[in-house]
Enzyme design. Sequence first.
Site, short mmCIF file in Angstrom:
data_model
loop_
_atom_site.label_atom_id
_atom_site.label_comp_id
_atom_site.label_asym_id
_atom_site.label_seq_id
_atom_site.Cartn_x
_atom_site.Cartn_y
_atom_site.Cartn_z
CG ASP A 13 -36.12 18.98 4.75
OD1 ASP A 13 -36.99 19.15 5.61
OD2 ASP A 13 -34.93 19.29 4.90
CE LYS A 16 -39.59 11.82 6.35
NZ LYS A 16 -38.72 12.93 5.90
N GLY A 40 -41.27 18.46 9.86
CA GLY A 40 -42.54 18.90 9.31
C GLY A 40 -42.88 18.20 8.02
CG HIS A 41 -44.56 14.98 7.23
ND1 HIS A 41 -43.28 14.79 6.80
CD2 HIS A 41 -44.81 13.98 8.10
CE1 HIS A 41 -42.78 13.71 7.38
NE2 HIS A 41 -43.69 13.21 8.18
CD GLN A 223 -36.42 14.42 12.81
OE1 GLN A 223 -36.76 13.34 13.26
NE2 GLN A 223 -36.85 15.53 13.37
CB THR A 302 -36.34 26.39 10.60
OG1 THR A 302 -35.97 25.81 9.33
CG2 THR A 302 -36.34 25.31 11.67
#
Length: 431
Positions: A13, A16, A40-41, A223, A302
Site C-alpha cells: 500500500d 507503487k 491493488g494499485h 505487496q 478489501t
Amino acid sequence: MPGTVIIGTQWGDEGKGRFTDYLAKESDLVVRFQGGHNAGHTIIVDGQTFALQLVPSGVLYPHVTPIIGNGVVVDPAVLLAEVDMLESKGVDTSRLKLSGNAHLIMPYHQELDRMTERYLGRNKLGTTKRGIGPAYADKALRVGIRVQDLLDPKIFREKLDLALREKNGVLAKVYNRLPLSGDEIAETYLKMLPRLEPMISDTVFLVHEALEADRPVLFEGAQATYLDLDHGTYPFVTSSNPIAGGVCTGAGVGPRAINRIIGVTKAYTTRVGAGPFPTELAEDDPISDLIVERGHEFGTNTGRRRRPGWLDLVMLRHAVRLNTCTEVAITKLDVLAPLENLKLCVAYEGEDGTRYEHVPYHQSVLHKVRPVFETLPGWSGELDRNVERLEDLPTAAQDYVRFVEDYIGVPISFVSVGPAREQCVVMPRAA
C-alpha cells in the site's frame, strides 16, 4: 539491459502504482511478476481514479504492452471484469498479454481460503480470502492448473477432476462443506476462453525480445518486502516473493537484466491484517485517525482500515539492502502536514535492553521490541501540490526527506505531495 523494478519496502500500500505509471511513459513493456488480485494499485489521472488489481499500471499508456507474468496467480473472471472496467473508461486493453504459465485461481482455492481462516479463529492470518495462498500451494505441490491448460479442454478437465478428487474430500470431511461440481467449474472457465485466448502468450520470450533490443522494461511488484514469503514477518505474509529477486522467477529473467531498483515507502508506515508492527500508533491516538483520514488508508480491494504508525527507518534500511535498491521514492508526504512534530524510528530496544539497529531475525524478539525515535519538527501547513523541486517545499519537509535519505544510504528520487499523477517532485537524477 534496460530493466527497472519497482517494489514496496513496507507491508504494501505504499503507492507503487503511481511511480509505475510515471515510469511507464518511457517503457515499452510493464510486467507484473507475482501476486494475485489480493493486491491493488490506485492511480488518479486527470481526476479519474483507476483501481487496478491484476492488469499492470502501464495499461494506461497506449504505447505500453502490459504483461501478466508467469509468477502471478490469476482469477480469470476478475481479470476480465477489470478489462471491462478499463474499456468502459476508454482504456485500450488490446495489448495486454497473459503468461500461459501463470497459474489459475480455482473456486476450491477460494473456498479453502475462507474455511482455513475461519477455523484458525483468533490465530487467523488476515488473508483476503481470495484463494491466493491455496493456488500457490497447489503450484508448489505440482497439482496446479495453468492458463495454458484452458487451451486444451480435455487436459483442463482431467486436471480439474484430479484436483477435485482431493479438494472435495477435504471440504467435506474436514470442513463439512458440500462438494464442488466439476461440470459447473469447467463450463464457467471454458466459457471465458474466447476472451482470454488472444491474451495468452509466451511472455518470457516477449520480455527477452524487448531487453535484447534495448527497449526499456518495467517490472511491477505487488505487496511488499515485509509480506515476502521468505523475508517478511512470517506467517503474516503473502504467498509469493515481492522482493526484487522475485522478478527473476516471476518474469523469467536473470539478475543482469535489471539495472535500476526503486523501493517505494510512505512517509509513515501502515499495514493491513495481523502481525508485528513496532512503530504502530495506539488505536486511540488522535494521530492514528488523522493519518487514516488524510491518507485514505483503506484497502484498495478489501476496504479494510489500515493500521498506521510512524516511519520505521530500521525496516526501510533493511529493505533497501535486501532489494539492493538503487534509490527510494517517498509517497504521501502531504499527509503529515498538520503535525507539529514527526517521529522516525532509528532503532529498536529489546525486552532485555539490547539495542537493535537492524531488524531482528527472531520473531519473538521482533514482536516485543520498543521503537527508539528521533523527533523532527513538522511544517504545520499544507504542502503546495504544484511544486516541482524539493527546494520549493518547506524547510522542515526538506529536512525530513534528507534525514530519511541519510539514514538509509541511497538517494531519494521521488517525493509525492498529492494523490494525482502530476503531484510529484522528481529529483534531477531521476528524471
